[in-house]
Design a protein around this motif. Structure first.
Motif, PDB file in Angstrom:
ATOM      1  N   PRO A   1       2.600   6.962  -8.707  1.00 46.15           N
ATOM      2  CA  PRO A   1       4.054   7.146  -8.256  1.00 46.15           C
ATOM      3  C   PRO A   1       4.256   7.113  -6.360  1.00 46.15           C
ATOM      4  N   GLY A   2       4.906   6.772  -6.271  1.00 48.23           N
ATOM      5  CA  GLY A   2       5.524   6.520  -4.786  1.00 48.23           C
ATOM      6  C   GLY A   2       5.825   5.450  -4.027  1.00 48.23           C
ATOM      7  N   ALA A   3       6.709   5.915  -2.866  1.00 46.83           N
ATOM      8  CA  ALA A   3       6.734   4.294  -2.558  1.00 46.83           C
ATOM      9  C   ALA A   3       5.744   3.186  -1.784  1.00 46.83           C
ATOM     10  N   TYR A   4       5.423   2.486  -2.607  1.00 48.52           N
ATOM     11  CA  TYR A   4       4.105   0.782  -1.189  1.00 48.52           C
ATOM     12  C   TYR A   4       5.144   0.092  -0.863  1.00 48.52           C
ATOM     13  N   THR A   5       4.625  -0.249   0.605  1.00 48.32           N
ATOM     14  CA  THR A   5       4.827  -0.997   1.592  1.00 48.32           C
ATOM     15  C   THR A   5       4.302  -2.053   1.988  1.00 48.32           C
ATOM     16  N   GLY A   6       4.733  -3.519   2.331  1.00 49.77           N
ATOM     17  CA  GLY A   6       3.956  -4.224   3.187  1.00 49.77           C
ATOM     18  C   GLY A   6       4.664  -5.470   3.525  1.00 49.77           C
ATOM     19  N   ALA A   7       3.651  -6.584   4.680  1.00 52.09           N
ATOM     20  CA  ALA A   7       4.568  -7.521   5.054  1.00 52.09           C
ATOM     21  C   ALA A   7       4.141  -8.437   4.758  1.00 52.09           C
ATOM     22  N   PHE A   8       4.808  -9.673   5.244  1.00 51.76           N
ATOM     23  CA  PHE A   8       4.566 -11.157   4.934  1.00 51.76           C
ATOM     24  C   PHE A   8       5.096 -11.923   6.098  1.00 51.76           C
TER      25      PHE A   8
ATOM     26  N   ALA B   1       8.376 -13.457  -5.292  1.00 49.87           N
ATOM     27  CA  ALA B   1       6.614 -13.389  -5.157  1.00 49.87           C
ATOM     28  C   ALA B   1       6.787 -12.486  -6.905  1.00 49.87           C
ATOM     29  N   THR B   2       5.657 -12.238  -6.815  1.00 45.23           N
ATOM     30  CA  THR B   2       4.828 -11.814  -8.113  1.00 45.23           C
ATOM     31  C   THR B   2       4.161 -10.266  -7.486  1.00 45.23           C
ATOM     32  N   LEU B   3       4.558  -9.201  -7.864  1.00 45.20           N
ATOM     33  CA  LEU B   3       4.164  -7.546  -8.306  1.00 45.20           C
ATOM     34  C   LEU B   3       3.272  -7.600  -8.323  1.00 45.20           C
ATOM     35  N   ASN B   4       1.550  -7.235  -8.684  1.00 45.58           N
ATOM     36  CA  ASN B   4       0.552  -7.095  -9.760  1.00 45.58           C
ATOM     37  C   ASN B   4       0.409  -5.645  -9.483  1.00 45.58           C
ATOM     38  N   VAL B   5       1.009  -5.430 -10.474  1.00 52.19           N
ATOM     39  CA  VAL B   5       0.752  -3.598 -10.639  1.00 52.19           C
ATOM     40  C   VAL B   5      -0.453  -3.047 -11.386  1.00 52.19           C
ATOM     41  N   GLY B   6      -0.971  -1.791 -10.898  1.00 53.57           N
ATOM     42  CA  GLY B   6      -2.370  -1.571 -11.238  1.00 53.57           C
ATOM     43  C   GLY B   6      -2.362  -1.052 -12.826  1.00 53.57           C
ATOM     44  N   ALA B   7      -3.056  -0.598 -13.223  1.00 58.11           N
ATOM     45  CA  ALA B   7      -2.550   0.453 -14.635  1.00 58.11           C
ATOM     46  C   ALA B   7      -2.899   1.957 -14.130  1.00 58.11           C
ATOM     47  N   ALA B   8      -1.515   2.888 -14.790  1.00 59.99           N
ATOM     48  CA  ALA B   8      -1.771   3.932 -14.446  1.00 59.99           C
ATOM     49  C   ALA B   8      -1.767   4.335 -12.667  1.00 59.99           C
ATOM     50  N   GLN B   9      -0.375   3.191 -12.322  1.00 52.63           N
ATOM     51  CA  GLN B   9      -0.613   3.304 -10.723  1.00 52.63           C
ATOM     52  C   GLN B   9      -0.085   4.192 -10.734  1.00 52.63           C
TER      53      GLN B   9
ATOM     54  N   THR C   1       0.699  -1.245   0.278  1.00 54.09           N
ATOM     55  CA  THR C   1      -0.360  -0.102   0.048  1.00 54.09           C
ATOM     56  C   THR C   1       0.995   1.268  -0.420  1.00 54.09           C
ATOM     57  N   GLY C   2       0.027   2.256  -0.756  1.00 54.58           N
ATOM     58  CA  GLY C   2       0.913   3.721  -0.394  1.00 54.58           C
ATOM     59  C   GLY C   2       0.085   4.780  -1.118  1.00 54.58           C
ATOM     60  N   ALA C   3       0.741   5.485  -1.966  1.00 54.32           N
ATOM     61  CA  ALA C   3       0.309   6.545  -2.784  1.00 54.32           C
ATOM     62  C   ALA C   3      -1.216   6.131  -3.908  1.00 54.32           C
ATOM     63  N   GLY C   4      -1.139   5.206  -3.859  1.00 62.14           N
ATOM     64  CA  GLY C   4      -2.423   4.422  -4.560  1.00 62.14           C
ATOM     65  C   GLY C   4      -2.480   3.664  -4.713  1.00 62.14           C
ATOM     66  N   ALA C   5      -3.448   2.997  -5.114  1.00 59.28           N
ATOM     67  CA  ALA C   5      -4.525   1.740  -5.436  1.00 59.28           C
ATOM     68  C   ALA C   5      -3.312   0.865  -4.372  1.00 59.28           C
ATOM     69  N   ALA C   6      -4.067  -0.066  -3.493  1.00 61.88           N
ATOM     70  CA  ALA C   6      -3.047  -1.640  -2.972  1.00 61.88           C
ATOM     71  C   ALA C   6      -2.452  -2.740  -4.088  1.00 61.88           C
ATOM     72  N   MET C   7      -1.732  -2.760  -4.124  1.00 54.49           N
ATOM     73  CA  MET C   7      -0.772  -4.229  -5.206  1.00 54.49           C
ATOM     74  C   MET C   7      -0.483  -5.300  -4.584  1.00 54.49           C
TER      75      MET C   7
END
Length: 177
Positions: free
Chosen positions: A163-170, A153-161, A121-127
Protein backbone atom coordinates in the motif's frame (compact mmCIF):
# COMPACT_ATOMS: atom_id res chain seq x y z
CA UNK A 1 47.59 47.50 -109.46
CA UNK A 2 48.34 48.85 -106.11
CA UNK A 3 45.00 50.64 -106.06
CA UNK A 4 43.19 47.48 -107.06
CA UNK A 5 44.98 45.52 -104.41
CA UNK A 6 44.07 48.12 -101.76
CA UNK A 7 40.41 48.00 -102.85
CA UNK A 8 40.44 44.23 -102.68
CA UNK A 9 41.94 44.26 -99.18
CA UNK A 10 39.51 46.95 -98.07
CA UNK A 11 36.54 45.00 -99.48
CA UNK A 12 37.79 41.83 -97.77
CA UNK A 13 38.11 43.66 -94.47
CA UNK A 14 34.61 45.13 -94.83
CA UNK A 15 33.12 41.74 -95.75
CA UNK A 16 34.95 40.06 -92.86
CA UNK A 17 33.67 42.68 -90.43
CA UNK A 18 30.12 42.33 -91.70
CA UNK A 19 30.27 38.55 -91.44
CA UNK A 20 31.58 38.80 -87.83
CA UNK A 21 28.76 41.19 -86.91
CA UNK A 22 26.22 38.87 -88.55
CA UNK A 23 27.70 35.84 -86.79
CA UNK A 24 27.60 37.68 -83.43
CA UNK A 25 23.98 38.57 -84.00
CA UNK A 26 23.17 34.97 -84.88
CA UNK A 27 24.80 33.68 -81.66
CA UNK A 28 23.08 36.32 -79.55
CA UNK A 29 19.72 35.19 -80.86
CA UNK A 30 20.40 31.57 -79.75
CA UNK A 31 19.98 32.27 -75.99
CA UNK A 32 17.05 33.28 -73.79
CA UNK A 33 16.48 33.92 -70.12
CA UNK A 34 13.60 34.09 -67.67
CA UNK A 35 13.29 34.99 -64.03
CA UNK A 36 11.31 33.49 -61.14
CA UNK A 37 10.29 34.75 -57.72
CA UNK A 38 11.49 33.03 -54.55
CA UNK A 39 9.35 32.80 -51.42
CA UNK A 40 9.12 31.13 -48.00
CA UNK A 41 6.51 31.00 -45.25
CA UNK A 42 7.45 30.74 -41.60
CA UNK A 43 4.82 28.86 -39.60
CA UNK A 44 4.04 28.67 -35.90
CA UNK A 45 6.26 26.10 -34.17
CA UNK A 46 4.39 23.11 -32.79
CA UNK A 47 4.17 23.00 -28.99
CA UNK A 48 2.74 20.65 -26.36
CA UNK A 49 1.96 21.31 -22.70
CA UNK A 50 0.46 19.07 -20.03
CA UNK A 51 -3.01 20.12 -18.92
CA UNK A 52 -3.69 17.25 -16.50
CA UNK A 53 -1.94 14.11 -15.24
CA UNK A 54 -2.75 10.45 -15.83
CA UNK A 55 -4.52 9.24 -12.67
CA UNK A 56 -5.29 5.52 -12.37
CA UNK A 57 -7.21 5.92 -9.08
CA UNK A 58 -7.44 3.81 -5.90
CA UNK A 59 -7.23 0.00 -5.81
CA UNK A 60 -7.03 -2.84 -3.30
CA UNK A 61 -4.77 -5.68 -4.46
CA UNK A 62 -5.06 -9.34 -3.47
CA UNK A 63 -2.58 -12.17 -3.74
CA UNK A 64 -2.37 -12.40 -7.54
CA UNK A 65 -2.00 -8.81 -8.75
CA UNK A 66 -3.11 -8.05 -12.32
CA UNK A 67 -3.63 -5.02 -14.52
CA UNK A 68 -5.88 -1.98 -14.77
CA UNK A 69 -6.51 -0.11 -18.03
CA UNK A 70 -7.58 3.51 -18.20
CA UNK A 71 -9.05 4.61 -21.54
CA UNK A 72 -8.84 8.05 -23.12
CA UNK A 73 -12.52 8.42 -22.13
CA UNK A 74 -11.55 7.99 -18.43
CA UNK A 75 -13.09 4.49 -18.24
CA UNK A 76 -11.40 1.97 -15.93
CA UNK A 77 -11.20 -1.73 -16.83
CA UNK A 78 -9.78 -4.28 -14.38
CA UNK A 79 -8.25 -6.82 -16.74
CA UNK A 80 -7.10 -9.62 -14.47
CA UNK A 81 -5.98 -10.60 -11.00
CA UNK A 82 -7.42 -9.88 -7.60
CA UNK A 83 -7.74 -6.12 -7.94
CA UNK A 84 -10.77 -4.19 -6.68
CA UNK A 85 -11.68 -0.53 -6.97
CA UNK A 86 -13.67 0.92 -4.06
CA UNK A 87 -17.12 2.05 -5.21
CA UNK A 88 -17.22 5.15 -3.01
CA UNK A 89 -13.60 6.30 -3.23
CA UNK A 90 -12.26 5.57 -6.73
CA UNK A 91 -9.67 8.32 -6.57
CA UNK A 92 -10.87 10.24 -9.68
CA UNK A 93 -9.36 8.15 -12.49
CA UNK A 94 -8.62 10.30 -15.55
CA UNK A 95 -6.59 10.16 -18.73
CA UNK A 96 -3.77 12.65 -19.10
CA UNK A 97 -4.56 15.68 -21.26
CA UNK A 98 -2.02 17.56 -23.35
CA UNK A 99 -2.70 20.82 -25.23
CA UNK A 100 -1.06 20.91 -28.66
CA UNK A 101 -0.72 24.22 -30.51
CA UNK A 102 0.75 25.32 -33.81
CA UNK A 103 -0.19 26.30 -37.35
CA UNK A 104 -3.92 26.04 -38.05
CA UNK A 105 -5.10 23.11 -40.20
CA UNK A 106 -1.69 21.39 -40.08
CA UNK A 107 -1.51 17.71 -39.12
CA UNK A 108 0.96 16.24 -36.67
CA UNK A 109 2.20 12.83 -35.49
CA UNK A 110 1.86 11.70 -31.87
CA UNK A 111 4.58 9.55 -30.30
CA UNK A 112 3.71 7.77 -27.04
CA UNK A 113 6.08 5.98 -24.65
CA UNK A 114 7.13 2.45 -25.57
CA UNK A 115 6.28 -0.48 -23.31
CA UNK A 116 8.91 -1.03 -20.65
CA UNK A 117 9.98 2.62 -20.46
CA UNK A 118 7.61 3.92 -17.74
CA UNK A 119 7.06 2.65 -14.19
CA UNK A 120 5.33 3.97 -11.10
CA UNK A 121 7.51 3.75 -8.01
CA UNK A 122 6.62 4.06 -4.35
CA UNK A 123 6.34 1.98 -1.18
CA UNK A 124 6.68 -1.40 -2.90
CA UNK A 125 7.88 -2.90 -6.16
CA UNK A 126 7.79 -0.70 -9.25
CA UNK A 127 4.63 -1.06 -11.35
CA UNK A 128 5.19 -0.95 -15.13
CA UNK A 129 2.87 1.21 -17.23
CA UNK A 130 2.28 -0.24 -20.71
CA UNK A 131 -0.11 -0.05 -23.64
CA UNK A 132 -0.25 3.73 -23.97
CA UNK A 133 -3.14 4.95 -26.17
CA UNK A 134 -4.14 8.42 -27.31
CA UNK A 135 -7.11 10.25 -28.72
CA UNK A 136 -6.61 11.25 -31.44
CA UNK A 137 -4.69 8.05 -32.13
CA UNK A 138 -1.52 8.45 -34.22
CA UNK A 139 -2.20 11.74 -36.03
CA UNK A 140 -3.97 14.92 -35.01
CA UNK A 141 -5.12 18.06 -36.82
CA UNK A 142 -4.64 21.55 -35.41
CA UNK A 143 -8.11 22.92 -36.07
CA UNK A 144 -7.78 26.70 -35.53
CA UNK A 145 -4.21 26.04 -34.37
CA UNK A 146 -5.00 23.88 -31.30
CA UNK A 147 -6.11 20.42 -30.22
CA UNK A 148 -6.19 18.42 -26.99
CA UNK A 149 -4.64 14.95 -26.88
CA UNK A 150 -5.89 12.52 -24.22
CA UNK A 151 -3.62 9.68 -23.12
CA UNK A 152 -4.55 6.47 -21.32
CA UNK A 153 -2.53 3.36 -20.44
CA UNK A 154 -2.45 0.06 -18.54
CA UNK A 155 -1.02 -0.22 -15.01
CA UNK A 156 0.50 -3.61 -14.18
CA UNK A 157 0.07 -4.27 -10.44
CA UNK A 158 2.21 -6.84 -8.63
CA UNK A 159 0.87 -9.58 -6.39
CA UNK A 160 0.27 -8.24 -2.86
CA UNK A 161 1.51 -4.79 -3.98
CA UNK A 162 2.50 -2.76 -0.91
CA UNK A 163 0.00 0.00 0.00
CA UNK A 164 1.06 3.61 -0.61
CA UNK A 165 1.27 6.30 -3.26
CA UNK A 166 3.14 5.49 -6.46
CA UNK A 167 4.27 8.04 -9.04
CA UNK A 168 6.14 8.20 -12.31
CA UNK A 169 6.49 10.42 -15.36
CA UNK A 170 6.19 9.97 -19.10
CA UNK A 171 6.54 12.12 -22.20
CA UNK A 172 4.41 12.55 -25.29
CA UNK A 173 6.05 13.95 -28.41
CA UNK A 174 4.35 15.72 -31.31
CA UNK A 175 5.84 16.70 -34.67
CA UNK A 176 4.39 18.21 -37.84
CA UNK A 177 3.71 15.71 -40.63
Amino acid sequence: MNIQFNRLIRNCIILSSLSLVAAGSAFAQQSASASADASATIIQPIAITKTSNLVFGNYAVGATGGSVSLSTADAVTINSGTIAQPAANKGSPAAAVFAVSGEGSFTYAITLPSDGTVSLTGAGAAMPVTGFVSSPAATGTLTAGAQNVKVGATLNVGAAQAPGAYTGAFSVTVAYN
